[in-house]
Motif scaffolding. Structure first.
Motif, PDB file in Angstrom:
ATOM      1  N   ILE A   7       0.856  -1.182   0.000  1.00 18.22           N
ATOM      2  CA  ILE A   7       0.000   0.000   0.000  1.00 18.22           C
ATOM      3  C   ILE A   7       0.891   1.230   0.000  1.00 18.22           C
ATOM      4  CG2 ILE A   7      -1.882  -1.141   1.265  1.00 18.22           C
ATOM      5  CD1 ILE A   7      -1.021   0.479   3.718  1.00 18.22           C
ATOM      6  N   PHE A   8       0.339   2.340  -0.448  1.00 15.60           N
ATOM      7  CA  PHE A   8       1.047   3.610  -0.402  1.00 15.60           C
ATOM      8  C   PHE A   8       0.390   4.438   0.699  1.00 15.60           C
ATOM      9  CE2 PHE A   8       1.723   1.942  -4.617  1.00 15.60           C
ATOM     10  CZ  PHE A   8       3.096   2.105  -4.775  1.00 15.60           C
ATOM     11  N   TYR A   9       1.199   4.861   1.639  1.00 13.06           N
ATOM     12  CA  TYR A   9       0.693   5.364   2.920  1.00 13.06           C
ATOM     13  C   TYR A   9       1.216   6.769   3.201  1.00 13.06           C
ATOM     14  CZ  TYR A   9       0.016   5.489   8.022  1.00 13.06           C
ATOM     15  OH  TYR A   9      -0.335   5.823   9.299  1.00 13.06           O
ATOM     16  N   ALA A  10       0.331   7.626   3.658  1.00 15.32           N
ATOM     17  CA  ALA A  10       0.708   8.958   4.141  1.00 15.32           C
ATOM     18  C   ALA A  10      -0.136   9.261   5.367  1.00 15.32           C
ATOM     19  CB  ALA A  10       0.478  10.006   3.066  1.00 15.32           C
ATOM     20  N   ALA A  11       0.476   9.848   6.378  1.00 13.79           N
ATOM     21  CA  ALA A  11      -0.234  10.091   7.642  1.00 13.79           C
ATOM     22  C   ALA A  11      -0.234  11.566   7.998  1.00 13.79           C
ATOM     23  CB  ALA A  11       0.415   9.291   8.764  1.00 13.79           C
ATOM     24  N   MET A  12      -1.340  11.971   8.619  1.00 20.44           N
ATOM     25  CA  MET A  12      -1.430  13.312   9.198  1.00 20.44           C
ATOM     26  C   MET A  12      -1.221  13.182  10.706  1.00 20.44           C
ATOM     27  SD  MET A  12      -4.873  14.675   7.324  1.00 20.44           S
ATOM     28  CE  MET A  12      -5.151  14.423   5.572  1.00 20.44           C
ATOM     29  N   ASP A  13      -1.130  14.310  11.350  1.00 18.14           N
ATOM     30  CA  ASP A  13      -1.007  14.309  12.805  1.00 18.14           C
ATOM     31  C   ASP A  13      -2.291  13.757  13.422  1.00 18.14           C
ATOM     32  OD1 ASP A  13      -1.108  15.221  15.595  1.00 18.14           O
ATOM     33  OD2 ASP A  13       0.680  16.361  15.082  1.00 18.14           O
ATOM     34  N   ASP A  14      -2.146  12.778  14.330  1.00 13.66           N
ATOM     35  CA  ASP A  14      -3.309  12.139  14.957  1.00 13.66           C
ATOM     36  C   ASP A  14      -4.197  13.125  15.706  1.00 13.66           C
ATOM     37  OD1 ASP A  14      -2.604   9.695  13.982  1.00 13.66           O
ATOM     38  OD2 ASP A  14      -1.619   9.016  15.821  1.00 13.66           O
ATOM     39  N   PHE A  15      -3.606  14.223  16.176  1.00 16.11           N
ATOM     40  CA  PHE A  15      -4.355  15.137  17.032  1.00 16.11           C
ATOM     41  C   PHE A  15      -4.916  16.345  16.277  1.00 16.11           C
ATOM     42  CE2 PHE A  15      -1.447  12.832  19.820  1.00 16.11           C
ATOM     43  CZ  PHE A  15      -2.329  12.372  20.780  1.00 16.11           C
ATOM     44  N   TRP A  16      -4.774  16.352  14.961  1.00 15.95           N
ATOM     45  CA  TRP A  16      -5.370  17.427  14.183  1.00 15.95           C
ATOM     46  C   TRP A  16      -6.889  17.374  14.254  1.00 15.95           C
ATOM     47  CZ3 TRP A  16      -2.455  17.824   8.822  1.00 15.95           C
ATOM     48  CH2 TRP A  16      -1.216  18.456   9.040  1.00 15.95           C
ATOM     49  N   LYS A  18     -10.670  18.114  12.520  1.00 22.70           N
ATOM     50  CA  LYS A  18     -11.203  17.824  11.194  1.00 22.70           C
ATOM     51  C   LYS A  18     -10.881  18.957  10.217  1.00 22.70           C
ATOM     52  CE  LYS A  18     -15.530  18.569  10.293  1.00 22.70           C
ATOM     53  NZ  LYS A  18     -17.010  18.494  10.256  1.00 22.70           N
ATOM     54  N   GLU A  19     -11.026  20.201  10.688  1.00 23.53           N
ATOM     55  CA  GLU A  19     -10.784  21.346   9.812  1.00 23.53           C
ATOM     56  C   GLU A  19      -9.333  21.388   9.328  1.00 23.53           C
ATOM     57  OE1 GLU A  19     -14.232  21.955  12.392  1.00 23.53           O
ATOM     58  OE2 GLU A  19     -12.119  21.485  12.818  1.00 23.53           O
ATOM     59  N   GLU A  20      -8.404  21.016  10.210  1.00 21.70           N
ATOM     60  CA  GLU A  20      -6.993  21.006   9.842  1.00 21.70           C
ATOM     61  C   GLU A  20      -6.698  19.934   8.800  1.00 21.70           C
ATOM     62  OE1 GLU A  20      -4.402  22.271  13.625  1.00 21.70           O
ATOM     63  OE2 GLU A  20      -5.846  20.687  14.095  1.00 21.70           O
ATOM     64  N   LYS A  21      -7.336  18.784   8.962  1.00 23.25           N
ATOM     65  CA  LYS A  21      -7.123  17.700   7.998  1.00 23.25           C
ATOM     66  C   LYS A  21      -7.678  18.070   6.621  1.00 23.25           C
ATOM     67  CE  LYS A  21      -7.106  14.071  11.522  1.00 23.25           C
ATOM     68  NZ  LYS A  21      -7.779  12.848  12.048  1.00 23.25           N
ATOM     69  N   LEU A  22      -8.860  18.657   6.602  1.00 21.80           N
ATOM     70  CA  LEU A  22      -9.454  19.056   5.325  1.00 21.80           C
ATOM     71  C   LEU A  22      -8.624  20.139   4.648  1.00 21.80           C
ATOM     72  CD1 LEU A  22     -13.243  19.111   6.282  1.00 21.80           C
ATOM     73  CD2 LEU A  22     -12.065  17.433   4.852  1.00 21.80           C
ATOM     74  N   ALA A  23      -8.088  21.069   5.426  1.00 23.06           N
ATOM     75  CA  ALA A  23      -7.241  22.128   4.873  1.00 23.06           C
ATOM     76  C   ALA A  23      -5.973  21.532   4.261  1.00 23.06           C
ATOM     77  CB  ALA A  23      -6.893  23.143   5.956  1.00 23.06           C
ATOM     78  N   TRP A  24      -5.397  20.537   4.942  1.00 17.32           N
ATOM     79  CA  TRP A  24      -4.182  19.884   4.437  1.00 17.32           C
ATOM     80  C   TRP A  24      -4.455  19.185   3.113  1.00 17.32           C
ATOM     81  CZ3 TRP A  24      -2.413  15.021   3.157  1.00 17.32           C
ATOM     82  CH2 TRP A  24      -1.040  14.856   3.064  1.00 17.32           C
TER      83      TRP A  24
END
Length: 388
Positions: A7-16, A18-24
């Motif tokens: 699989i090809f995997y990329a992770a965001m910060d677990d503590f972000w 929802k708004e931060e994840k969508l912005a990223w």
């Protein structure tokens, strides 16, 4: 040859949020994301993979062994913690209060068993199992002998009304606990516990939520006639000897396990494994010395209520004051000062300060002089004092 999937995997910060994840995601289209290529390990783990000797360690317990289909684990019998389905009825700090509650509970149950339309039926807590017992006509009466001590939370004992019909899930506790018969258990947190591995010894029935998803491993097991049986397998004794720990008794192995489960390097090395599986146990050098340490630690945890209290200093404060005052004889128990209608009542605070060595119990009461070593004892990855 069958090729392993990737699989090809990329992770965001677990503590972000929802708004931060969508912005990223808006700012990073797929074509710009630097994906990591991952191949699963033999147990199909994609992330947090481990490279250690976990599979070579000795299984602590196993469902196949519990079912009598195998013997390749240290313990034969294990049980989830007691799940009453009605803690507010089945537990109490006061023995008298518990007896009164359960006598009332039995009266309502019996009246409902005799008359399914009994008007006060819903004054007790029912579940599907209790409904079935009543429908089947199972008679019940209050039994004084059912009132026992139980470990409800770490170092918090309550009276329990232990009854196979009134406790929703007793699991294997009738095979573990026999009134008047000593049988220490090692309880651990279950798979997926958020705070990591926790382990605590008890000689009482342990509640399911004492630790997270509690699983308990008794030293002995009892049959229906009350006869005691070893719960450490003969295979375990032979396996320890085969790995160099010659001469260990079953009691030694029980104590050795307790020492290892509390050993910080063990918890750190196998952290990812312990999140996914029940513990496995390594055999360290000088195993008998480990067993002695485990026995000493277990005795401290089993007999904590008889330990000499540490001499803390209690200081009482009026809300807003910075200077503690001594407690005067005959003074108000909330404030430490002579009763005054203009002094507000204390409110719960429970704030612990490791650096200062203090615990604020409420807005008026502070304990000082908590030794630094007291903070080092942990349940999972949290200090027991902070957990409380």
């Amino acid at each position: 040859m069958k090729r392993k999937a990737k699989i090809f995997y990329a992770a965001m910060d677990d503590f972000w949020r929802k708004e931060e994840k969508l912005a990223w995601l808006r700012e990073n289209p797929i074509s710009k994301i630097a994906f990591e290529s991952i191949t699963p390990d033999e147990k199909h783990n994609w992330i947090n993979q481990t490279e250690n000797d976990w599979d070579d360690l000795i299984p602590l317990f196993d469902k196949e062994v519990k079912a009598g289909k195998s013997n390749t684990a240290i313990f034969k019998l294990f049980s989830a913690g007691l799940k009453t389905q009605r803690d507010e009825w089945a537990y109490d700090y006061s023995k008298q209060s518990l007896e009164q509650k359960m006598q009332y509970f039995v009266d309502i149950y019996e009246s409902t068993r005799i008359n399914k339309d009994f008007p006060n039926k819903m004054k007790i807590k029912w579940d599907a199992d209790l409904e079935i017992y009543a429908t089947r006509g199972i008679k019940k009466e209050f039994q004084d002998s059912n009132v026992i001590n139980s470990l409800y939370r770490p170092y918090v004992s309550k009276y329990l009304y232990f009854d196979i019909n009134f406790n929703g899930r007793t699991y294997r506790w009738p095979d573990i606990f026999r009134s008047g018969k000593e049988n220490p258990t090692v309880s651990i947190s279950g798979i997926g516990a958020k705070t990591g591995l926790q382990a605590l010894a008890s000689n009482q029935i342990v509640g399911l939520d004492c630790l997270e998803k509690t699983q308990s491993l008794p030293f002995l097991a009892f049959d229906s006639d009350g006869n005691r049986h070893d719960n450490i397998t003969d295979w375990a004794v032979e396996e320890f000897a085969r790995r160099g720990a010659v001469g260990l008794t079953k009691e030694d192995i029980f104590n050795y396990v307790y020492a290892v489960l509390h050993y910080p390097p063990y918890r750190q090395k196998y952290d990812q494994n312990l999140k996914r599986e029940f513990p496995r146990i390594p055999v360290y050098k000088n195993a008998l010395e480990w067993a002695k340490l485990g026995k000493e630690l277990m005795e401290l945890h089993l007999n904590y209520e008889t330990a000499e209290p540490y001499s803390l200093t209690r200081k009482d404060l009026v809300a807003g004051d910075k200077n503690p005052v001594a407690i005067a004889p005959g003074s108000d128990t909330n404030t430490g000062r002579t009763s005054d209608p203009f002094i507000p009542k204390s409110t719960t605070k429970l704030r612990a300060d490791k650096d200062a060595g203090t615990i604020e119990i409420d807005t008026h009461t502070r304990l000082e002089g908590v030794p630094a070593i007291a903070w080092e004892y942990k349940l999972g990855n949290r200090s027991a004092l902070e957990w409380i």
